[in-house]
Design an enzyme around this catalytic site. Structure first.
Site, mmCIF file in Angstrom:
data_model
loop_
_atom_site.group_PDB
_atom_site.id
_atom_site.type_symbol
_atom_site.label_atom_id
_atom_site.label_comp_id
_atom_site.label_asym_id
_atom_site.label_seq_id
_atom_site.Cartn_x
_atom_site.Cartn_y
_atom_site.Cartn_z
ATOM 1 N N GLU A 78 -15.250 9.105 77.929
ATOM 2 C CA GLU A 78 -16.181 10.132 78.404
ATOM 3 C C GLU A 78 -16.398 10.004 79.908
ATOM 4 O OE1 GLU A 78 -20.715 11.664 77.429
ATOM 5 O OE2 GLU A 78 -20.270 9.532 77.582
ATOM 6 N N GLU A 146 -12.508 2.153 88.407
ATOM 7 C CA GLU A 146 -13.822 2.686 88.040
ATOM 8 C C GLU A 146 -14.546 1.857 86.989
ATOM 9 O OE1 GLU A 146 -15.296 5.091 89.454
ATOM 10 O OE2 GLU A 146 -13.709 6.116 90.579
#
Length: 456
Positions: A78, A146
């Site tokens: 997500e 990330e």
């Protein structure tokens, strides 16, 4: 002589009338049209008179599809979806969405994952292309740079207590199965998830037969089918599943007592219930409405004079009430379900609040009245039809219904199914699933007044 013939024809006549009344056109409702592409992807639309349209990709995949080694994969995917795709870097993705004036929403749950975009009619083709890019070519390569940001965000984000309690109730009830894995975190071993783990998850679950392209608003069905065939026609079907094991519901207690977190205790109790397609599913929805929900000081009718027996008892307990709020819930899954309640109460009223709600649920098996059932049916119907009316909500409903039932459920059909439930049916279902059956209990906060598990 006409008696036997009339009795034979009456069920057929009633069935025919029900089929006619359940047709969406009979109630001036837009029908849900479903088309299956050659590769197995389903396309569902609900056309309405609107200048905007909402299009979503709904996947039969979520936390339940994770393993003990890949807990947290749904959360990472997500977050990765917003960092760009293999074809669109993050800056380009954001620029395209903003230039369209569109709204992009992502979500995942225990069994489903969704990618939804709302836009103007003229931008539907571009919106479908962006959604297809996010689903079929996710930016898995961005994980390395990330990942630490995602983990920091997970650690710093404060989750609502309601979600935390629901998460822990599932962990308690389905502790030996992936259905009990956390949806809000923390996720054990998430630091060890690699790009290869996520690729394996995507390859196994983002497959054609698990995918529904849903749309609502000003869009033609054949137009969306053509766009979906172009964008999703290359999605490959997955490997057929031989069989799955139904999660075992474990009657257990999971309490986190903390007398220093404030005066309020948060408690949830659940029973094993039925899946989406069960004949008793609608009856459980009526039972949920019978118990209802309550929040002190809110609503048009004061709880002291409420026609809801449980709300009335909670509000009038000892003259001051015994709960700040409570809500009855019914969670459906593909092969099981959970029925129960969530309650927030003062630490000195824990025993009274839990006792009143347990008593209300137990009464469903023995002494529910026709008046209570009719009131609950009216409130349930109002809840089903009094939505926001937005294309976003309509699109989400279409996507979830096609995943759960394989078709859209017309409101008229649901009304007829609700009307078929009476007090005797509620007693039968409640006695079968709730009476003298295992329960799962979880709580958080000052729980020194919590009744013993064997008493519940």
């Amino acid at each position: 002589m006409l008696g036997p013939a009339a009795r034979t024809m009456r069920p057929r006549f009633a069935r025919g009338v029900s089929q006619v009344l359940a047709d969406p056109m009979a109630w001036n409702q837009a029908p849900v049209t479903v088309t299956t592409l050659p590769n197995g992807v389903r396309v569902a639309t609900k056309e309405t008179f609107s200048e905007t349209a909402s299009v979503g990709v709904y996947l039969d995949a979520g936390v339940r599809n994770e393993t003990a080694q890949t807990r947290g994969s749904s959360y990472l995917l997500e977050q990765l979806a917003l960092t760009g795709t293999a074809k669109r870097p993050m800056a380009k993705l954001e620029a395209e969405v903003e230039s369209m004036g569109a709204c992009l929403d992502l979500g995942y749950g225990r069994e489903h994952t969704s990618f939804t975009m709302s836009m103007f009619q003229k931008d539907v083709a571009q919106g479908v292309d962006i959604l297809a890019d996010m689903v079929t070519a996710p930016g898995l390569a961005n994980l390395a740079k990330e990942k630490q940001n995602f983990l920091r965000k997970l650690e710093e984000t404060e989750q609502p207590t309601r979600k935390v309690i629901d998460d822990r109730l599932h962990a308690c009830a389905f502790r030996d199965y992936s259905l009990g894995f956390s949806t809000v975190g923390p996720f054990d071993g998430i630091e060890g998830i690699s790009q290869e783990h996520l690729k394996q998850y995507v390859d196994a679950n983002y497959t054609a037969e698990k995918m529904v392209i849903a749309a609502s608003g000003g869009i033609k069905h054949q137009e969306l089918v053509a766009l979906a065939e172009k964008a999703f026609g290359g999605v490959k079907p997955g490997t057929p599943v031989v069989g799955t094991t139904k999660p075992y519901f474990c009657g257990a207690e999971l309490l986190y007592r903390n007398d220093e977190m404030g005066p309020l205790a948060y408690i949830s109790v659940g029973w094993e219930a039925v899946p989406w397609k069960s004949p008793d599913a609608v009856t459980f929805m009526v039972m949920q409405s019978i118990i209802g929900k309550y929040k002190r000081g809110s609503g048009l009718v004061p709880g002291t004079i409420s026609g809801n027996r449980v709300i009335n008892a909670v509000e009038n307990k000892m003259g001051v009430g015994c709960a700040e709020e409570f809500e009855c819930f019914m969670n459906f899954y593909k092969d099981t379900g959970m029925f129960g309640f969530y309650v927030v109460c003062d630490e000195v009223a824990v025993e009274h609040a839990v006792g009143e709600l347990m008593f209300g649920c137990n009464l469903l098996s023995f002494s529910v009245t026709d008046e209570e059932v009719e009131r609950a049916k009216r409130e349930l119907k109002a809840t089903l039809v009094n939505g926001s009316g937005s294309t976003v909500d309509s699109c989400a409903q279409v996507g979830k219904e096609v995943l759960a039932y394989g078709r859209g459920i017309p409101p008229a059909e649901m009304m007829l199914r609700i009307d078929a439930v009476d007090a005797e049916e509620v007693k039968r279902v409640a006695y079968k699933y709730l009476n003298d059956n295992e329960i799962s209990v979880t709580g958080l906060g000052p729980l020194h007044g919590m009744p013993q598990f064997y008493c519940l």
